[in-house]
Design a protein around this motif. Structure first.
Motif, PDB file in Angstrom:
ATOM      1  N   HIS B  92       0.787  -1.106   0.113  1.00  0.00           N
ATOM      2  CA  HIS B  92       0.092  -0.039   0.039  1.00  0.00           C
ATOM      3  C   HIS B  92       0.904   1.226   0.080  1.00  0.00           C
ATOM      4  O   HIS B  92       0.606   2.322  -0.626  1.00  0.00           O
ATOM      5  CB  HIS B  92      -0.774  -0.030   1.317  1.00  0.00           C
ATOM      6  CG  HIS B  92      -0.260   0.168   2.342  1.00  0.00           C
ATOM      7  ND1 HIS B  92       0.617  -0.646   3.081  1.00  0.00           N
ATOM      8  CD2 HIS B  92      -0.234   1.308   3.277  1.00  0.00           C
ATOM      9  CE1 HIS B  92       1.024  -0.295   4.119  1.00  0.00           C
ATOM     10  NE2 HIS B  92       0.865   0.925   4.377  1.00  0.00           N
ATOM     11  N   ILE B  96      -1.275   3.697  -2.238  1.00  0.00           N
ATOM     12  CA  ILE B  96      -2.112   4.777  -2.049  1.00  0.00           C
ATOM     13  C   ILE B  96      -1.702   6.086  -2.068  1.00  0.00           C
ATOM     14  O   ILE B  96      -2.550   6.992  -1.762  1.00  0.00           O
ATOM     15  CB  ILE B  96      -2.776   4.418  -0.742  1.00  0.00           C
ATOM     16  CG1 ILE B  96      -1.938   4.432   0.567  1.00  0.00           C
ATOM     17  CG2 ILE B  96      -3.838   3.099  -0.817  1.00  0.00           C
ATOM     18  CD1 ILE B  96      -2.671   4.265   1.884  1.00  0.00           C
ATOM     19  N   VAL B 112      -8.441   4.304   1.216  1.00  0.00           N
ATOM     20  CA  VAL B 112      -7.356   4.545   1.898  1.00  0.00           C
ATOM     21  C   VAL B 112      -7.714   3.813   3.370  1.00  0.00           C
ATOM     22  O   VAL B 112      -6.850   3.530   3.943  1.00  0.00           O
ATOM     23  CB  VAL B 112      -6.870   6.062   1.831  1.00  0.00           C
ATOM     24  CG1 VAL B 112      -5.824   6.361   2.809  1.00  0.00           C
ATOM     25  CG2 VAL B 112      -6.746   6.422   0.503  1.00  0.00           C
ATOM     26  N   ALA B 122      -4.181  -3.127  -1.181  1.00  0.00           N
ATOM     27  CA  ALA B 122      -3.822  -2.133  -2.040  1.00  0.00           C
ATOM     28  C   ALA B 122      -2.714  -2.422  -3.011  1.00  0.00           C
ATOM     29  O   ALA B 122      -1.727  -2.880  -2.249  1.00  0.00           O
ATOM     30  CB  ALA B 122      -4.013  -0.526  -2.014  1.00  0.00           C
ATOM     31  N   THR B 168      -4.546   0.392  -7.958  1.00  0.00           N
ATOM     32  CA  THR B 168      -4.065   1.764  -8.501  1.00  0.00           C
ATOM     33  C   THR B 168      -3.416   1.521  -9.703  1.00  0.00           C
ATOM     34  O   THR B 168      -2.261   1.018  -9.748  1.00  0.00           O
ATOM     35  CB  THR B 168      -3.106   2.387  -7.541  1.00  0.00           C
ATOM     36  OG1 THR B 168      -3.753   2.475  -6.149  1.00  0.00           O
ATOM     37  CG2 THR B 168      -3.079   3.978  -7.893  1.00  0.00           C
TER      38      THR B 168
END
Lengths: 262, 378
Positions: B92, B96, B112, B122, B168
């Motif tokens: 992450h 993020i 988040v 993530a 992402t």
């Protein structure tokens, strides 16, 4: 409920302690210090009781000026505020009499202490404090369900508070004993009471802003002249190297003639 | 740890992480490596002590920190001897930051916060089968269709790509070049998303995937920042990612050194400890020399970052310095351990297999040199 917890700064149990050449003291230079592990268990128990019953957890350390670090560690775990009595090395009796003064001022319902500190292993301060205050005490508090239990996973306190009484399971030679104490009381913690939490990063940052009151030892008017005198420190005798035996007969023979155990 | 750069809170952070790694990670590393996975519960445990929130804003459930806290975290996580666990647990930290910096409040709330609570995983997906470090020329497309983007293409070498709940993803929304790149958050359960696992040289405990997007419909509200402005958002990541990679490489080099030193002091050959042979102790001195200079460089760059500078060239050179230090120390540690160093279960054996991923990932060594040269105006 207001709970007082004591935290002593001790030498790191993972490092080797060195004795000064004259044998009169320990070499503290370059030594790492940590909170006494039994005291971390005491802090954990206090925090669990606070969660169950509300109130305040106050952490006290009596000792070196750098012991504020150990108080801060307890505050990072979640305790509310600290009291730091700055003093040189004291014996357990002086510590107990100083604590008595603090207890008289703070008026907690419960004092939780480690059963002993891992540096001198004296195992006296808790009992002496109970004696001076005339309070009931339960030493070596333990968790009957054990440290792998669901109760421990749920962070249930081992000490049960109800109806102005504390119920404490304690370890004795023959097994476990249950004591009921009228509050206010003193409890000292054994290894198998709980797994202390790690100070979380947010906890560490919050602790920076929590108050620690510094009190010089002289302000208590307590005679701290040591009753215990350190005569000499010495390393335990080095173990002799073992011997290899050729066969079972030789082993049995040595156990009979040399070790004299059979 | 010493010096004015580290305060009491760094020491406490180190103590917490050391205890956490010793209790929750190290005893299980062998099993997790062989199983090529670790339990999801570890994310929650790491969140509970604040590790996942390290360096993120308090409002989102994090704790702000400085680059020296990052170094402490890298050092302590490395002590388990598994780069895979550290990489999987901390994906992450690359996935993020663009959302934190540029994302909508809705994305911060929905993506988040649960990630920092350890409830969701993530991952960052940039690299494509057609090209890795060439971000400006990525080919995965996102075509606007009403309230959705329709995403087509594929991504590969994605750490935590198999089990991430949020991805992402860098996509092309506009024309060619860096000006046409956007960042989309794609939910793991989006129809049309397919994932296949990849077997790796090292980092076994973390999963790595190739992702296929086949007409994936992604709500336009999942756009991070402005359309066609994603390139800048992705570049925001790199300073911190590369500092972490350098810190991690340094920390694993140190683990190799510690293991080799302990072995050299204990192992008896030709009637004396290994370390009493000049050739061995000189190897150890060479390792210690590289470690000392890498650490000094690492802390120098951390100081610049803490002062708010953007020392891009230095970070590129630092990443190369640190990964070379790790390659050197891993190689020499395995050599000092001899046969034992070739057997699974030794930290040095595993770390030896984990050197290349750090020299390639987060910007390959060659790319780092070129970026440094450009920054220096050459």
């Amino acid at each position: 409920m207001k709970i007082l917890v004591t935290v002593k700064r001790v030498t790191d149990y993972e490092r080797k302690v060195k004795i000064s050449p004259d044998g009169l003291s320990l070499v503290t230079e370059g030594m790492n210090f940590v909170p006494n592990p039994f005291d971390e268990i005491a802090v954990e128990e206090a925090l669990r009781l606070q969660k169950a019953h509300g109130g305040e957890v106050v952490v006290i350390s009596i000792g070196h000026k750098d012991a504020s670090k150990e108080i801060r560690q307890a505050l990072a775990m979640g305790a509310d505020r600290g009291i730091h009595v700055i003093a040189e090395e004291l014996d357990p009796d002086a510590v107990a009499r100083l604590l008595m003064k603090i207890v008289e001022e703070e008026k907690p319902e419960l004092v939780i202490m480690g059963k002993q500190a891992t540096d001198d292993d004296a195992n006296q301060a808790g009992q002496l404090l109970a004696g001076y205050l005339g309070w009931p005490q339960a030493t070596f508090a333990s968790k009957v369900e054990g440290l792998d239990s669901e109760a421990e996973k749920a962070q249930t306190p081992g000490v049960v508070i109800a109806g102005g009484e504390a119920t404490v399971i304690r370890e004795i030679d023959g097994g476990l004993e249950t004591l009921k104490l009228k509050l206010p009381a003193i409890v000292t913690t054994d290894l198998r009471l709980n797994h202390p939490r790690f100070a979380s990063l947010p906890g560490i940052m919050k602790a920076k802003k929590k108050p620690i009151k510094e009190v010089p030892v002289a302000s208590f008017g307590v005679d701290i002249t040591p009753k215990v005198r350190n005569v000499k420190y010495a390393e335990p005798p080095a173990r002799k190297a073992g011997v290899k035996v050729a066969d079972v007969a030789e082993l049995v023979n040595k156990l009979k003639t040399e070790a004299k155990v059979i | 740890m010493s010096g004015p750069d580290y305060g009491e809170e760094h020491e406490q952070l180190r103590r917490t992480l050391r205890g956490f790694v010793e209790k929750e990670i190290t005893p299980f590393v062998e099993a997790w490596e062989e199983a090529e996975s670790f339990p999801r519960a570890l994310y929650q445990k790491a969140a509970d002590i604040g590790l996942l929130g390290l360096g993120f804003p308090e409002a989102l459930g994090g704790t702000m920190s400085d680059p020296f806290a990052t170094i402490v975290a890298c050092e302590e996580l490395a002590r388990s001897g598994s780069g895979g666990v550290a990489a999987g647990l901390m994906t992450h930290t690359i996935a993020i930051p663009p959302i934190v910096a540029l994302g909508s409040d809705e994305l911060k709330e929905r993506v988040v916060k649960p990630v920092l609570r350890g409830e969701k995983i993530a991952a960052l997906a940039i690299t494509e089968p057609s090209g890795g470090s060439d971000v400006a020329n990525l080919r995965t497309t996102a075509r606007k269709d009403g309230e959705h983007y329709v995403v087509n293409g594929s991504k590969t070498f994605i750490t935590s790509g198999m089990r991430s709940d949020f991805l992402t993803v860098a996509v092309r929304t506009g024309g060619p070049g860096m000006g046409g790149v956007s960042i989309l958050v794609i939910d793991g359960d989006t129809p049309g998303l397919d994932r296949t696992p990849l077997k790796k040289m090292g980092w076994w405990a973390s999963d790595t995937a190739t992702l296929y997007f086949d007409d994936c419909r992604v709500p336009v509200t999942n756009l991070v920042g402005d359309e066609d402005q994603g390139f800048f958002g992705l570049m925001l990541n790199f300073n911190h990612e590369r500092l972490s990679i350098a810190g991690t490489a340094y920390a694993f080099a140190k683990v190799c050194f510690d293991e080799a030193l302990a072995w050299a002091q204990e192992r008896q050959t030709f009637n004396k400890p290994l370390i009493k042979h000049q050739v061995i102790r000189h190897k150890l001195v060479d390792m210690a020399t590289q470690l000392a200079s890498t650490k000094a460089f690492l802390e120098h760059v951390a100081r610049l970052l803490k002062a708010g500078e953007q020392p891009v060239a230095e970070i590129c050179m630092l990443k190369n310095t640190a990964t070379r230090c790790m390659e050197y120390c891993a190689k020499e540690a395995v050599q000092i351990l001899g046969g034992a160093g070739y057997i699974r279960g030794q930290k040095s054996e595993r770390i030896y297999r984990e050197t290349k991923v750090l020299a390639i990932g987060g910007g390959a060594e060659e790319i780092m040199k070129e970026l440094a040269a450009k920054q220096l105006g050459w």
